[in-house]
Design a protein around this motif. Structure first.
Motif, PDB file in Angstrom:
ATOM      1  N   ILE A  32       0.682  -1.052   0.070  1.00  0.00           N
ATOM      2  CA  ILE A  32       0.068   0.152  -0.136  1.00  0.00           C
ATOM      3  C   ILE A  32       1.111   1.095   0.144  1.00  0.00           C
ATOM      4  CG2 ILE A  32      -1.764   1.481   1.469  1.00  0.00           C
ATOM      5  CD1 ILE A  32      -2.939  -0.952  -0.026  1.00  0.00           C
ATOM      6  N   GLY A  33       1.775   1.263   0.679  1.00  0.00           N
ATOM      7  CA  GLY A  33       2.633   2.251   1.014  1.00  0.00           C
ATOM      8  C   GLY A  33       3.374   2.577  -0.450  1.00  0.00           C
ATOM      9  N   ASP A  34       4.006   1.676  -1.117  1.00  0.00           N
ATOM     10  CA  ASP A  34       4.531   1.853  -2.359  1.00  0.00           C
ATOM     11  C   ASP A  34       3.665   2.445  -3.331  1.00  0.00           C
ATOM     12  OD1 ASP A  34       7.128   0.977  -1.314  1.00  0.00           O
ATOM     13  OD2 ASP A  34       7.355  -0.486  -2.617  1.00  0.00           O
ATOM     14  N   MET A  35       2.419   1.753  -3.587  1.00  0.00           N
ATOM     15  CA  MET A  35       1.490   2.187  -4.718  1.00  0.00           C
ATOM     16  C   MET A  35       1.007   3.513  -4.170  1.00  0.00           C
ATOM     17  SD  MET A  35      -0.802  -0.965  -6.054  1.00  0.00           S
ATOM     18  CE  MET A  35      -1.479  -1.388  -4.652  1.00  0.00           C
ATOM     19  N   THR A  36       0.603   3.873  -3.065  1.00  0.00           N
ATOM     20  CA  THR A  36       0.199   5.274  -2.592  1.00  0.00           C
ATOM     21  C   THR A  36       0.981   6.211  -3.100  1.00  0.00           C
ATOM     22  OG1 THR A  36      -1.083   4.033  -0.764  1.00  0.00           O
ATOM     23  CG2 THR A  36      -0.969   6.676  -1.005  1.00  0.00           C
TER      24      THR A  36
END
Length: 374
Positions: free
Chosen positions: A122-126
């Motif tokens: 989630i962190g990478d995609m956000t």
């Protein structure tokens, strides 16, 4: 080898710890403490906007979205959310496009703030969505896994996977703040906790031999989720990463040492299909291979390699990789971002607490793979 000359370690404070990332006008703080999602002052000073979007997944969303929404409500007139599927296999274009679609449907403007609520995926995609939407909007990291708190949420690397290689499509884009609420680790499955420990363990061999000794002495407390031990592990890991990123934001040299174990580990993930092994599990096994390679290259003695491998095993992480065949490992590792001119380059240790990058003879790499695969 690169010597990091880190600032000295200090005990975790009773309250909230603050680790600063020094990047000039892109500098920001990492907050590490208890109950940060219950305290609106955690987010004081962040950009205000008409709209904000919480990006989370179907596992974390039901647990923490409403807490985060309440905490950031004073900063935004409207707080939206989107839940993506949970898993490394969804770190791809279709999932990323769901975020863009929601932003466009809601007429989000370039002041809209994104909040990454979840683990590393989630962190990478956000972060990647924030870097791309209208060519850049603010975002905040709220990591809820140990792995994300100690590694992926810090330093501004954002990406999605491609079937041919992990994290090959992305951008360097720094968050406004990282909020590590230790309370979120209470709901973390044990397998995810162990995967996070892999990224904690890596900091000892590459940068801080004393921290490696602390991990050996306190591993049982970490496995038992002792809150003070976990807080110190997160704090020291973030201090080390903050120092490295401050010296080399875009991985022109020193920052590559943070990929210790990742060349072998990424090959495991891609070779099995994303999601079969957790990222930290693959990295743990990759560190075993990289320690052995370091010893075979004469950079450390076998006792030091065995010490690293023993700690990884004690942490409940895999120490033998899947038998993909040496040819397949080598093929996948040639796509690694550290490869240059078709040569695979590995992060190696030597002496303990220092690391660097170098190539290795093909026969030696094949011997390492054969030794540490089923």
């Amino acid at each position: 080898m690169a010597s990091t000359h880190l600032p000295p370690a200090s005990p975790a404070p009773a309250g909230t710890a603050n680790v600063a990332i020094d990047l000039g006008d892109r500098s920001y703080d990492i907050l590490i403490g208890e109950g940060l999602l219950d305290d609106p002052t955690t987010f004081a000073g962040l950009p205000k906007s008409t709209k904000a979007l919480i990006v989370t997944n179907t596992t974390v969303g039901p647990l923490y979205t409403e807490k985060l929404r309440a905490a950031i409500a004073p900063l935004h007139k409207q707080v939206l959310d989107i839940e993506l599927p949970d898993g490394e296999q969804y770190k791809d274009w279709p999932a990323l496009n769901q975020v863009f679609t929601r932003l466009l449907e809601e007429a989000a403007d370039r002041k809209t703030v994104l909040y990454a609520l979840g683990g590393g995926v989630i962190g990478d995609m956000t972060g990647f969505a924030a870097a791309c939407y209208m060519r850049g909007v603010p975002f905040v990291q709220v990591p809820t896994t140990l792995l994300a708190q100690v590694d992926s949420s810090v330093g501004g690397k954002t990406a999605i996977n491609h079937p041919a290689g992990k994290n090959m499509i992305g951008a360097f884009y720094q968050p406004q703040r990282v909020v590590c609420d230790m309370s979120t680790l209470d709901t973390l499955p044990q397998r995810e906790l162990l995967a996070g420990l892999a990224e904690v363990i890596k900091y000892g061999p590459i940068a801080d031999a004393a921290f490696l000794g602390w991990l050996e002495d306190n591993l049982d407390a970490l496995l038992a989720r002792d809150r003070q031990a976990l807080k110190y592990a997160v704090q020291r890991s973030c201090q080390i990463k903050a120092w490295v990123v401050g010296q080399d934001e875009k991985e022109a040299g020193l920052r590559a040492i943070l990929n210790y174990g990742h060349t072998f580990g990424h090959a495991i993930e891609a070779g099995l299909g994303y999601g079969e092994w957790l990222h930290g599990e693959a990295v743990g096994c990759g560190m075993v291979m990289a320690a052995d390679l370091s010893a075979r290259l004469g950079l450390i003695d076998t006792a030091t390699a065995d010490r690293i491998i023993a700690l990884i095993k004690r942490a409940g992480l895999p120490t033998r990789g899947p038998d993909l065949g040496a040819d397949r490992y080598i093929e996948l590792m040639q796509v690694d971002k550290k490869a240059e001119g078709g040569e695979t380059r590995f992060v190696v240790i030597g002496p303990l607490g220092q690391a660097g990058m170098r190539g290795a003879p093909d026969a030696l790499v094949r011997d390492v793979i054969a030794t540490h695969t089923r």
